[in-house]
Scaffold this motif. Structure first.
Motif, PDB file in Angstrom:
ATOM      1  N   MET A   1      17.344  50.744 -21.942  1.00 55.60           N
ATOM      2  CA  MET A   1      18.260  51.772 -22.348  1.00 55.60           C
ATOM      3  C   MET A   1      17.696  53.127 -21.931  1.00 55.60           C
ATOM      4  O   MET A   1      16.524  53.420 -22.150  1.00 55.60           O
ATOM      5  N   ASN A   2      18.538  53.938 -21.324  1.00 53.92           N
ATOM      6  CA  ASN A   2      18.161  55.290 -20.926  1.00 53.92           C
ATOM      7  C   ASN A   2      18.554  56.258 -22.034  1.00 53.92           C
ATOM      8  O   ASN A   2      19.661  56.191 -22.556  1.00 53.92           O
ATOM      9  N   LEU A   3      17.657  57.163 -22.377  1.00 56.02           N
ATOM     10  CA  LEU A   3      17.911  58.157 -23.407  1.00 56.02           C
ATOM     11  C   LEU A   3      17.677  59.532 -22.820  1.00 56.02           C
ATOM     12  O   LEU A   3      16.625  59.805 -22.235  1.00 56.02           O
ATOM     13  N   LYS A   4      18.685  60.404 -22.963  1.00 54.35           N
ATOM     14  CA  LYS A   4      18.585  61.771 -22.470  1.00 54.35           C
ATOM     15  C   LYS A   4      18.929  62.707 -23.630  1.00 54.35           C
ATOM     16  O   LYS A   4      20.005  62.607 -24.215  1.00 54.35           O
ATOM     17  N   ILE A   5      17.997  63.596 -23.964  1.00 50.56           N
ATOM     18  CA  ILE A   5      18.204  64.543 -25.055  1.00 50.56           C
ATOM     19  C   ILE A   5      18.141  65.944 -24.474  1.00 50.56           C
ATOM     20  O   ILE A   5      17.151  66.324 -23.838  1.00 50.56           O
ATOM     21  N   THR A   6      19.212  66.723 -24.674  1.00 50.00           N
ATOM     22  CA  THR A   6      19.263  68.092 -24.179  1.00 50.00           C
ATOM     23  C   THR A   6      19.624  69.034 -25.318  1.00 50.00           C
ATOM     24  O   THR A   6      20.226  68.620 -26.304  1.00 50.00           O
ATOM     25  N   LEU A  34      23.736  48.105 -24.823  1.00 52.83           N
ATOM     26  CA  LEU A  34      23.655  49.563 -24.769  1.00 52.83           C
ATOM     27  C   LEU A  34      22.927  49.962 -23.494  1.00 52.83           C
ATOM     28  O   LEU A  34      21.749  49.633 -23.306  1.00 52.83           O
ATOM     29  N   ILE A  35      23.621  50.655 -22.604  1.00 46.92           N
ATOM     30  CA  ILE A  35      23.069  51.006 -21.305  1.00 46.92           C
ATOM     31  C   ILE A  35      22.366  52.361 -21.346  1.00 46.92           C
ATOM     32  O   ILE A  35      21.214  52.486 -20.960  1.00 46.92           O
ATOM     33  N   SER A  36      23.079  53.389 -21.817  1.00 47.52           N
ATOM     34  CA  SER A  36      22.475  54.719 -21.869  1.00 47.52           C
ATOM     35  C   SER A  36      23.085  55.534 -22.999  1.00 47.52           C
ATOM     36  O   SER A  36      24.216  55.289 -23.411  1.00 47.52           O
ATOM     37  N   VAL A  37      22.315  56.511 -23.471  1.00 53.58           N
ATOM     38  CA  VAL A  37      22.766  57.422 -24.515  1.00 53.58           C
ATOM     39  C   VAL A  37      22.348  58.830 -24.121  1.00 53.58           C
ATOM     40  O   VAL A  37      21.191  59.064 -23.757  1.00 53.58           O
ATOM     41  N   LEU A  56      28.215  51.748 -23.245  1.00 52.61           N
ATOM     42  CA  LEU A  56      28.009  50.328 -23.458  1.00 52.61           C
ATOM     43  C   LEU A  56      28.669  49.582 -22.313  1.00 52.61           C
ATOM     44  O   LEU A  56      29.436  50.160 -21.549  1.00 52.61           O
ATOM     45  N   ALA A  57      28.386  48.312 -22.200  1.00 51.04           N
ATOM     46  CA  ALA A  57      29.027  47.498 -21.168  1.00 51.04           C
ATOM     47  C   ALA A  57      30.515  47.408 -21.493  1.00 51.04           C
ATOM     48  O   ALA A  57      30.910  46.780 -22.457  1.00 51.04           O
ATOM     49  N   ALA A  84      30.386  52.889 -35.084  1.00 53.71           N
ATOM     50  CA  ALA A  84      31.219  52.767 -33.887  1.00 53.71           C
ATOM     51  C   ALA A  84      30.776  51.592 -33.023  1.00 53.71           C
ATOM     52  O   ALA A  84      31.610  50.854 -32.488  1.00 53.71           O
ATOM     53  N   VAL A  85      29.470  51.401 -32.894  1.00 52.13           N
ATOM     54  CA  VAL A  85      28.954  50.282 -32.089  1.00 52.13           C
ATOM     55  C   VAL A  85      29.300  48.957 -32.755  1.00 52.13           C
ATOM     56  O   VAL A  85      29.716  48.002 -32.082  1.00 52.13           O
ATOM     57  N   LEU A  86      29.139  48.871 -34.075  1.00 46.07           N
ATOM     58  CA  LEU A  86      29.489  47.631 -34.778  1.00 46.07           C
ATOM     59  C   LEU A  86      30.976  47.335 -34.675  1.00 46.07           C
ATOM     60  O   LEU A  86      31.381  46.176 -34.511  1.00 46.07           O
ATOM     61  N   LYS A  87      31.802  48.377 -34.753  1.00 49.11           N
ATOM     62  CA  LYS A  87      33.250  48.185 -34.622  1.00 49.11           C
ATOM     63  C   LYS A  87      33.601  47.680 -33.221  1.00 49.11           C
ATOM     64  O   LYS A  87      34.420  46.771 -33.064  1.00 49.11           O
ATOM     65  N   HIS A  88      32.959  48.249 -32.203  1.00 51.04           N
ATOM     66  CA  HIS A  88      33.190  47.786 -30.833  1.00 51.04           C
ATOM     67  C   HIS A  88      32.723  46.346 -30.668  1.00 51.04           C
ATOM     68  O   HIS A  88      33.376  45.544 -30.005  1.00 51.04           O
ATOM     69  N   LYS A  89      31.600  46.017 -31.280  1.00 51.11           N
ATOM     70  CA  LYS A  89      31.062  44.662 -31.184  1.00 51.11           C
ATOM     71  C   LYS A  89      32.014  43.647 -31.823  1.00 51.11           C
ATOM     72  O   LYS A  89      32.219  42.559 -31.295  1.00 51.11           O
ATOM     73  N   GLU A  90      32.603  44.015 -32.963  1.00 49.66           N
ATOM     74  CA  GLU A  90      33.576  43.121 -33.613  1.00 49.66           C
ATOM     75  C   GLU A  90      34.799  42.921 -32.741  1.00 49.66           C
ATOM     76  O   GLU A  90      35.294  41.806 -32.586  1.00 49.66           O
ATOM     77  N   LYS A  91      35.300  44.014 -32.157  1.00 47.09           N
ATOM     78  CA  LYS A  91      36.495  43.914 -31.327  1.00 47.09           C
ATOM     79  C   LYS A  91      36.244  43.121 -30.055  1.00 47.09           C
ATOM     80  O   LYS A  91      37.071  42.329 -29.626  1.00 47.09           O
ATOM     81  N   SER A  92      35.103  43.338 -29.426  1.00 44.28           N
ATOM     82  CA  SER A  92      34.831  42.669 -28.162  1.00 44.28           C
ATOM     83  C   SER A  92      34.486  41.198 -28.356  1.00 44.28           C
ATOM     84  O   SER A  92      34.636  40.401 -27.441  1.00 44.28           O
TER      85      SER A  92
END
Length: 105
Positions: A1-6, A34-37, A56-57, A84-92
């Motif tokens: 996972m790529n993480l970028k903080i600005t 999870l690919i990047s944030v 995400l994928a 939001a991630v858990l909701k997406h996981k349930e839907k997918s």
């Protein structure tokens, strides 16, 4: 996972970077895809604002939160992103849909 903080009009310290990365580990456990944030931190007068764009994928999520200090705003953001991630996981997970049961008569 790529993480970028600005930071926008805000100097991001190492302590804030490590705090956000530690909080993000919880979300990474829930979503293996999870690919990047990208996290953007900003200060507007007395309000601290945090935005996150998670890739995400098959889905892009955008979540934002505000708080009285930066650490509280990061906590709220990570809770929102986790939901939001858990909701997406349930839907997918329900790709084919559930088959209705046929009643025997």
């Amino acid at each position: 996972m790529n993480l970028k903080i600005t930071g926008l009009n805000f100097d991001v310290t190492d302590a804030i970077k490590s705090y956000a990365a530690d909080k993000l580990e919880r979300i990474n456990r829930h979503a293996a895809n999870l690919i990047s944030v990208a996290i953007t931190l900003s200060v507007e007068k007395i309000e601290h604002k945090v935005e996150a764009d998670a890739h995400l994928a098959g889905k892009d999520l955008h979540v934002e939160a505000t708080g009285q200090d930066m650490y509280a705003a990061i906590d709220v953001l990570m809770d929102k992103l986790d939901r939001a991630v858990l909701k997406h996981k349930e839907k997918s997970g329900d790709v084919r849909g559930s088959r209705p049961e046929i009643a025997d008569e």
